[in-house]
Scaffold this motif. Structure first.
Motif, PDB file in Angstrom:
ATOM      1  N   TYR A 195       9.248  -3.619  -4.680  1.00  0.00           N
ATOM      2  CA  TYR A 195       7.831  -3.386  -4.449  1.00  0.00           C
ATOM      3  C   TYR A 195       7.439  -2.087  -5.146  1.00  0.00           C
ATOM      4  O   TYR A 195       8.103  -1.069  -4.976  1.00  0.00           O
ATOM      5  CB  TYR A 195       7.533  -3.281  -2.956  1.00  0.00           C
ATOM      6  CG  TYR A 195       8.017  -4.474  -2.171  1.00  0.00           C
ATOM      7  CD1 TYR A 195       7.284  -5.657  -2.148  1.00  0.00           C
ATOM      8  CD2 TYR A 195       9.219  -4.429  -1.482  1.00  0.00           C
ATOM      9  CE1 TYR A 195       7.738  -6.763  -1.442  1.00  0.00           C
ATOM     10  CE2 TYR A 195       9.686  -5.525  -0.769  1.00  0.00           C
ATOM     11  CZ  TYR A 195       8.947  -6.685  -0.747  1.00  0.00           C
ATOM     12  OH  TYR A 195       9.399  -7.771  -0.052  1.00  0.00           O
ATOM     13  N   VAL A 196       6.367  -2.130  -5.927  1.00  0.00           N
ATOM     14  CA  VAL A 196       5.873  -0.952  -6.626  1.00  0.00           C
ATOM     15  C   VAL A 196       4.393  -0.839  -6.309  1.00  0.00           C
ATOM     16  O   VAL A 196       3.618  -1.763  -6.558  1.00  0.00           O
ATOM     17  CB  VAL A 196       6.082  -1.074  -8.151  1.00  0.00           C
ATOM     18  CG1 VAL A 196       5.563   0.166  -8.861  1.00  0.00           C
ATOM     19  CG2 VAL A 196       7.550  -1.311  -8.483  1.00  0.00           C
ATOM     20  N   SER A 197       4.001   0.304  -5.729  1.00  0.00           N
ATOM     21  CA  SER A 197       2.610   0.537  -5.356  1.00  0.00           C
ATOM     22  C   SER A 197       2.186   1.920  -5.818  1.00  0.00           C
ATOM     23  O   SER A 197       3.013   2.835  -5.878  1.00  0.00           O
ATOM     24  CB  SER A 197       2.431   0.454  -3.837  1.00  0.00           C
ATOM     25  OG  SER A 197       2.731  -0.832  -3.365  1.00  0.00           O
ATOM     26  N   PRO A 198       0.903   2.093  -6.131  1.00  0.00           N
ATOM     27  CA  PRO A 198       0.431   3.445  -6.435  1.00  0.00           C
ATOM     28  C   PRO A 198       0.771   4.382  -5.275  1.00  0.00           C
ATOM     29  O   PRO A 198       0.697   3.988  -4.110  1.00  0.00           O
ATOM     30  CB  PRO A 198      -1.086   3.277  -6.576  1.00  0.00           C
ATOM     31  CG  PRO A 198      -1.276   1.833  -6.896  1.00  0.00           C
ATOM     32  CD  PRO A 198      -0.172   1.105  -6.185  1.00  0.00           C
ATOM     33  N   ALA A 199       1.140   5.604  -5.593  1.00  0.00           N
ATOM     34  CA  ALA A 199       1.537   6.553  -4.553  1.00  0.00           C
ATOM     35  C   ALA A 199       0.417   6.795  -3.545  1.00  0.00           C
ATOM     36  O   ALA A 199       0.682   7.119  -2.396  1.00  0.00           O
ATOM     37  CB  ALA A 199       1.977   7.869  -5.186  1.00  0.00           C
ATOM     38  N   SER A 200      -0.820   6.593  -3.944  1.00  0.00           N
ATOM     39  CA  SER A 200      -1.953   6.800  -3.048  1.00  0.00           C
ATOM     40  C   SER A 200      -2.199   5.621  -2.108  1.00  0.00           C
ATOM     41  O   SER A 200      -2.996   5.716  -1.178  1.00  0.00           O
ATOM     42  CB  SER A 200      -3.226   7.052  -3.864  1.00  0.00           C
ATOM     43  OG  SER A 200      -3.492   5.926  -4.691  1.00  0.00           O
ATOM     44  N   SER A 201      -1.486   4.512  -2.309  1.00  0.00           N
ATOM     45  CA  SER A 201      -1.690   3.304  -1.505  1.00  0.00           C
ATOM     46  C   SER A 201      -1.067   3.452  -0.119  1.00  0.00           C
ATOM     47  O   SER A 201      -0.044   4.108   0.042  1.00  0.00           O
ATOM     48  CB  SER A 201      -1.064   2.102  -2.217  1.00  0.00           C
ATOM     49  OG  SER A 201      -1.230   0.939  -1.453  1.00  0.00           O
ATOM     50  N   LYS A 202      -1.670   2.797   0.839  1.00  0.00           N
ATOM     51  CA  LYS A 202      -1.159   2.815   2.216  1.00  0.00           C
ATOM     52  C   LYS A 202      -0.277   1.605   2.515  1.00  0.00           C
ATOM     53  O   LYS A 202       0.276   1.489   3.592  1.00  0.00           O
ATOM     54  CB  LYS A 202      -2.323   2.839   3.216  1.00  0.00           C
ATOM     55  CG  LYS A 202      -3.237   4.024   3.067  1.00  0.00           C
ATOM     56  CD  LYS A 202      -2.558   5.291   3.499  1.00  0.00           C
ATOM     57  CE  LYS A 202      -3.537   6.445   3.421  1.00  0.00           C
ATOM     58  NZ  LYS A 202      -2.934   7.711   3.172  1.00  0.00           N
ATOM     59  N   SER A 203      -0.141   0.689   1.545  1.00  0.00           N
ATOM     60  CA  SER A 203       0.676  -0.502   1.767  1.00  0.00           C
ATOM     61  C   SER A 203       1.399  -0.874   0.476  1.00  0.00           C
ATOM     62  O   SER A 203       1.053  -0.403  -0.605  1.00  0.00           O
ATOM     63  CB  SER A 203      -0.195  -1.668   2.243  1.00  0.00           C
ATOM     64  OG  SER A 203      -1.149  -1.995   1.250  1.00  0.00           O
TER      65      SER A 203
END
Length: 109
Positions: free
Chosen positions: A40-48
């Motif tokens: 899983y790769v998400s922007p660091a600012s994402s909450k999920s």
């Protein structure tokens, strides 16, 4: 006239945001001794977490997977991997413009 100026300003703001979007990539190498089933790769600012980028493939021990990240405005991402035993390895606020990931047992959550 005021509405037209506001509309033009809004359009310019939207275009400047799109113009600043970039493509990034990160190479993730598995050195855990286990098969990685989920990444899983998400922007660091994402909450999920976003969707699994491996899909139906897996990342065998010793293999490297390149993940392309398209249309983001900054290079900071959180990366979570889950292996065959459901163990997880999480990397927080990785600058993918300068850093790749080598996952080892030292990174076990």
């Amino acid at each position: 006239m005021r509405i037209t100026l506001r509309l033009v300003a809004l359009i310019m703001l939207c275009l400047s945001t799109v113009a600043n979007a970039s493509d990034y990539y990160v190479d993730v190498t598995n050195r855990t001794g286990y098969t990685i089933f989920y990444m899983y790769v998400s922007p660091a600012s994402s909450k999920s977490w976003e969707e699994d980028v491996l899909g139906e493939t897996v990342l065998e021990n010793g293999e490297t997977q390149r993940v392309t990240l398209t249309g983001y405005t900054n290079p900071y991402f959180d990366i979570r991997l889950v292996d065959q035993d459901n163990d997880s390895y999480t990397f927080w606020t990785i600058d993918v413009s300068t850093q790749d990931i080598v996952v080892t047992l030292d990174h076990l959550d």
